[in-house]
Design a protein around this motif. Sequence first.
Motif, PDB file in Angstrom:
ATOM      1  N   LYS A 106       1.669   4.857 -11.262  1.00 28.61           N
ATOM      2  CA  LYS A 106       2.082   3.997 -11.270  1.00 28.61           C
ATOM      3  C   LYS A 106       1.957   3.430  -9.115  1.00 28.61           C
ATOM      4  O   LYS A 106       1.954   3.382  -8.152  1.00 28.61           O
ATOM      5  CB  LYS A 106       2.745   2.598 -11.571  1.00 28.61           C
ATOM      6  CG  LYS A 106       2.224   2.562 -12.219  1.00 28.61           C
ATOM      7  CD  LYS A 106       1.183   1.623 -12.933  1.00 28.61           C
ATOM      8  CE  LYS A 106       1.029   1.753 -14.699  1.00 28.61           C
ATOM      9  NZ  LYS A 106      -0.390   0.516 -14.851  1.00 28.61           N
ATOM     10  N   GLU A 164       0.155   3.055  -5.804  1.00 27.56           N
ATOM     11  CA  GLU A 164      -0.068   2.107  -5.313  1.00 27.56           C
ATOM     12  C   GLU A 164       0.004   2.816  -4.088  1.00 27.56           C
ATOM     13  O   GLU A 164      -0.544   2.258  -2.670  1.00 27.56           O
ATOM     14  CB  GLU A 164       1.441   2.069  -5.397  1.00 27.56           C
ATOM     15  CG  GLU A 164       1.916   0.747  -3.828  1.00 27.56           C
ATOM     16  CD  GLU A 164       0.650  -0.937  -4.541  1.00 27.56           C
ATOM     17  OE1 GLU A 164       0.612  -1.385  -3.150  1.00 27.56           O
ATOM     18  OE2 GLU A 164      -0.220  -0.895  -5.288  1.00 27.56           O
ATOM     19  N   ARG A 170      -3.624   2.649  -3.414  1.00 26.33           N
ATOM     20  CA  ARG A 170      -4.660   1.589  -2.393  1.00 26.33           C
ATOM     21  C   ARG A 170      -4.040   1.546  -0.862  1.00 26.33           C
ATOM     22  O   ARG A 170      -5.082   1.351  -0.168  1.00 26.33           O
ATOM     23  CB  ARG A 170      -4.007   0.299  -3.333  1.00 26.33           C
ATOM     24  CG  ARG A 170      -4.829  -0.620  -3.497  1.00 26.33           C
ATOM     25  CD  ARG A 170      -3.881  -1.712  -4.489  1.00 26.33           C
ATOM     26  NE  ARG A 170      -2.622  -2.349  -3.529  1.00 26.33           N
ATOM     27  CZ  ARG A 170      -2.498  -3.134  -2.473  1.00 26.33           C
ATOM     28  NH1 ARG A 170      -3.139  -3.062  -1.951  1.00 26.33           N
ATOM     29  NH2 ARG A 170      -1.576  -3.063  -2.306  1.00 26.33           N
ATOM     30  N   ALA A 208      -2.684  -5.190  -5.946  1.00 28.27           N
ATOM     31  CA  ALA A 208      -1.120  -5.088  -5.415  1.00 28.27           C
ATOM     32  C   ALA A 208      -1.197  -4.739  -6.323  1.00 28.27           C
ATOM     33  O   ALA A 208      -0.597  -5.510  -7.403  1.00 28.27           O
ATOM     34  CB  ALA A 208      -0.479  -5.763  -4.079  1.00 28.27           C
ATOM     35  N   ILE A 209       0.143  -3.232  -6.489  1.00 28.13           N
ATOM     36  CA  ILE A 209       1.239  -3.101  -7.895  1.00 28.13           C
ATOM     37  C   ILE A 209       2.584  -3.416  -7.553  1.00 28.13           C
ATOM     38  O   ILE A 209       3.165  -3.106  -6.486  1.00 28.13           O
ATOM     39  CB  ILE A 209       1.066  -1.661  -8.256  1.00 28.13           C
ATOM     40  CG1 ILE A 209      -0.879  -1.656  -8.858  1.00 28.13           C
ATOM     41  CG2 ILE A 209       1.855  -1.274  -9.377  1.00 28.13           C
ATOM     42  CD1 ILE A 209      -0.619  -0.096  -9.135  1.00 28.13           C
TER      43      ILE A 209
END
Length: 957
Positions: free
Chosen positions: A337, A341, A344, A698-699
Motif C-alpha cells: 500500500k 501511494e 501514484r 489517494a490511499i
Amino acid sequence: TYDVCEVHPGPNLNMIVGANGTGKSSIVCAICLGLAGKPSFIGRADKVGLFVKQGCLKGLVEIELSKTPDNIIITREIQVLNNASAWFINRKPATLKTVEEQIAALNIQVDNLCQFLPQDKVGEFAKLSKIELLEATEKSIGPPEMYQFHCELKNFREKERELEVNMHSIEIESSDYREISVIKCSIRSYRIRRWYLFPKSNLCRDKANSLEKMRQRIERYKQDVERYHERKRHLDLIEMLERKRPWVEYENVRQQHEEVKQSRDQAKEELKSLKELQSPVTKKIQETEEYFKSLDTKIRDKAAEIKDTSQKCKQKQETLEMKDKQIEEIHQALRMKKDEEMDRQRKIHNTHKLIEDWKNELNTMEDSENLQPQTDAVNNELKKLQEERANIDSDVSDLTTEKLNQEREKKRIIDRLGQLNNIMNMKEENLKGRFRDTHSALMWLRKNKDKFKKKVCEPMMLEINMKDNRHAKYVENHISANDMRAFVFESQEDMEMFLMRDHQKLRVNAVCAPAESCAESLPSRPIEELHRYGFFSYLRELFDAPRPVMSYLCSQYRVHDVPVGTEKTRNMIERVIQETKLKQIYTAEERYVVKVSAYTNLTLSTNTSLRVAQFLSSSVDTDERRQLENQQQDINNTLKSLDMRLTTLFERQKHLERRDNELRQQKKELVERANRRRQLESKIGVKYDSLKQLEQDAINLEKESQQANVKIKEINTQKARLVTELMHLIKNCISLNVLKADLVLQSTTVAAEKNRLESEYKAASVQLRAAEQRFRDLDDRKRVLTENCKELLKKARQVCKLSPDQHLPKEFQTAFQALPTTLEEIDAFLNEEKTRASCFTGLNASVVEEYNKQTQEIQQLTEYLEEKKNELENYKQNISQVKERWLNPLKKLIEQINEKFSNFFSSMQCVGEVDLHVENEEEYDKYGIRIRVKFHSSTKLHELTPYHQSGGEKSVS
C-alpha cells in the motif's frame, strides 16, 4: 551324367536313344533297383551305393506303376555310406518284403532275363540252357498257371517214378508177402530194418527162423525195459524235488516276512508313544507363541498410537508456522500500500511535466507546411509499382498453369512405367512360384550388390525382354530351363563368392559370361539371304538383354546364328536343310536340329514341337519404356526451367513489395506531419483527464496501518492456544513410549522362553526322527519281502503248472510230505538222485515204443502197399490231365514266338527259329526251348550257344 531325370513311358515300344555315356543305362538301372532288384541282376556293381552319382551321399528312385483301382508309387532311397535302402509305398514307409509282394502281384520279374535283359547280361542270356529258357519264358509271358502246371507235372512225375521203383519190387498181391521186422539193438541205440521177402516158396522157413531170433531179442529187451522204468522213477523223483524246492524257498521268505512285519508293528507303536510324549511340549510352545504374538500386537498398537500423536504434533507445528506466514503477509500488504501511494505521487509529477512539454511544443510549432507535392509524387510511384506487380502476378499464374500441366503429364508417364514394372513383378512372382531358392538368392543379391567387383545380372528370365511376346516360345525352347533361371556374372571370382554363401543353403544356377564379349558376334550369313526360305529374323534380334547375358547366349547357344522361319519354311523344310546346311532351324511351330553322321556322312534331322512359353510371354516393351523414360527426363528438365523462372519472378515480387512498403511509410509520415497539431491538442486533453483520476485515487496509509495491527493481534491469540495444545500432545507421546518400552521387555522375555522350549523340542525330535527312520526301513524291507514272496509263489505255481487262483493239489501235498523239508536236504537229495539217474546211460524211450509196436507192423505194411498202389494210379491220372492243360497252350505260345522271331530275322536277311525241344515226352523236367539262327547264307542253322555265335550275333538273337 545328370542329377535328376524323369521318364514317362508310353504304350507299346519305348526307346531311349543317345550317344555313349549320356545315361541310358542309368534309367535301366533305376528301373531294376526301384523294382526291388538286386545289383547282381544288372551285372555292373555289387553294391547299391555304387549306383549313386559320384559326390552325392544318397540317391532316390521313384516308380509309378499302373494298377486297378489306384496306381502305386514305389520309392527307394539309397544311402551311399552304409549301402542301406529305405522303401516307401505311396510315400509311406514300407518293408522290402511288402514291396516285393506288390511287384510280384503285377507279375514283374526283374530277375528273369526273358522279361528284363540289361546290356551286361546279354552273355548270360546266351548261356541259359534250353530248360532254363523255357522256365523263364513261362514266367515272363505265359499265363500265370502255365509255370505252375509245369512244376506240378515235374513233381507228379518225380513221385510217380519213386512209386514205380517201389512197386516194381512188390507187384503181386499183399497176401503173398509177409513182413519180418528184425530189430537190431545195442545198449545205446535201436534201429528197425525191414525186408520184403519173396518169392512165397521160401516164406515159411524164413519166417520161422526170423520169429525165433525175434523172441530171443525180445527176451533181451526185458532187462533194458526194466532199467528204463527204474531210471524213469529216479527222473520222476527229481522232478518232484524240483517242484517242492521253490515252495520251500517261498515258505522261508514268508517266515522272514512275518518276522519283519512284527518288528515293523512294534516300531510303529514306539513311534506312536514318542509322539504322545512330545505333545505337551508342543502345546506349551504353541501357548508361548500365542502370548508372544499378543505382545507383538500390543507393541504394534502402541507404535500406531505414538505415530498418530506424533502426526498431530506435526500438524500443530505446521499450523503455528502458517500463522507466522499470515502475519508476514499482513506486513507485506501494508508495505505494498505504501509503495502504491508513492507510485501514484510519482505518476502525478510525471504527468504534469509531460503536459508542460507538449504545451511548449505546441507554442513553438509553425503553421501547417505545404506537403501536397511530396504526397502526389509518392502516389504516382505507388501506381506504377502496382501495375508492374500485376504483370508479374499474371506471368506467375501462366507459369504455374504450365507447371501443373507438365506435372500431370509426368504423373501419366510414371503410372505407365508402374504398369511396366508390374509386368516385371509378375515375372518375379513366376520365378518365386517355380524356383523358390532362385528367388531367395535374387533378394539376397539385390541387398548385397556392393560386395561384387563387376556387374551381376539377375536370372535370365527377368533380364530378357521380348520385342514381341508372340516370339517368346522360340527363345524359351532354345534356352534350357536351368539357364533360364541362372544368374550371369562377368567375373569368375564374383560367381564363386556368390555360390559359396555360408548363411544360405540354396540350390541356384549361375554362369559366367565369356571374358571377351560375344554380344556383337555376326551371323554366318545375312538374314536377307534366307528370306526366300521364309526366315524373317535371327533369335538374337527377337529380344533385348544386358550385354553379359547376350554375350553368354551368343557364346553358349549361338542365338546370333539361329534363324526363325514361318509356315513357309516348314513346307519346304527338306530343301532348306539341304541347301542352307543350318544346324538349328525354327519354323512357326517346330524346332529342327540337323546333324551329319560321323559314320555314314548322312544328314540326320530331328524335329520337336515348340512348348508354350512360360517365362517370357509377359515381357516389357523396351522401346516404349525407353521412350517414356526419355519423356520423363524432358519433363523434369522443363519443370526445372519453370522453377527457375518462377523463383526469379518471386524475387522481383519481394523487391516490389519492399519498395511499396517504403513508399507507403513515406506517405504515412507526410500525413502524420499534417495531423501533428491536432494530435498534440488531443493528447493534452487526455492527460488532464488521467491526472484528475490519479488525484482521486489517494490511499489513507494511517488507516491501513491500524487495520493491519488488529489482524496481527488476533493471530497471536490463536498462536498461544496452539502452543498449549502442542505441549499436551508431547507429554502424551512420552507416556506412550514408556508403555511401549515395557511391552518390548516382556516380549524379549517370552521370546527367550520360546527359544528354550524349541531347543528341548528339537532334541526330542531327533529321537522321534530316528524312530520314524527305523519304521520306514522296516516298512521298506517288508515291502521287498512281500514282492519276493509274490515272485517265489508265482515261480512255484509255474513249476507245478498251476493257475494263479489254483491251490496246491492234494497229490502234490502228499508227495511233498515224504520229501525233505529244508533247502539243504532237498539239494543233497536232488544231487544224489541225479547221480543215480546218470548211471542209466544209453537208454531210450524208443526201446519201449518199438517193443510195443512190433505186433502192428505186418498189418500196417499191407495197408501201406495198398495205399501206394492207389496213389500211383491217381498220379498217372493227374499227370494226364495237367499235361493236356499245360502242353497245348505252351505249343501255341512257342509257335507265336517262332513266327515273330522268324519274321524279324527274315527282315535282316537272316534265318531264325524257336521250337519246343523234347527228348522224352514223360521227362517233363527235360523240356526246353531251342533257339536256332543262321546269319550267313553259306552256313546252316545252328543252335544259339555261348560259344558258337559272335558277341554281336548273340546280342541280336
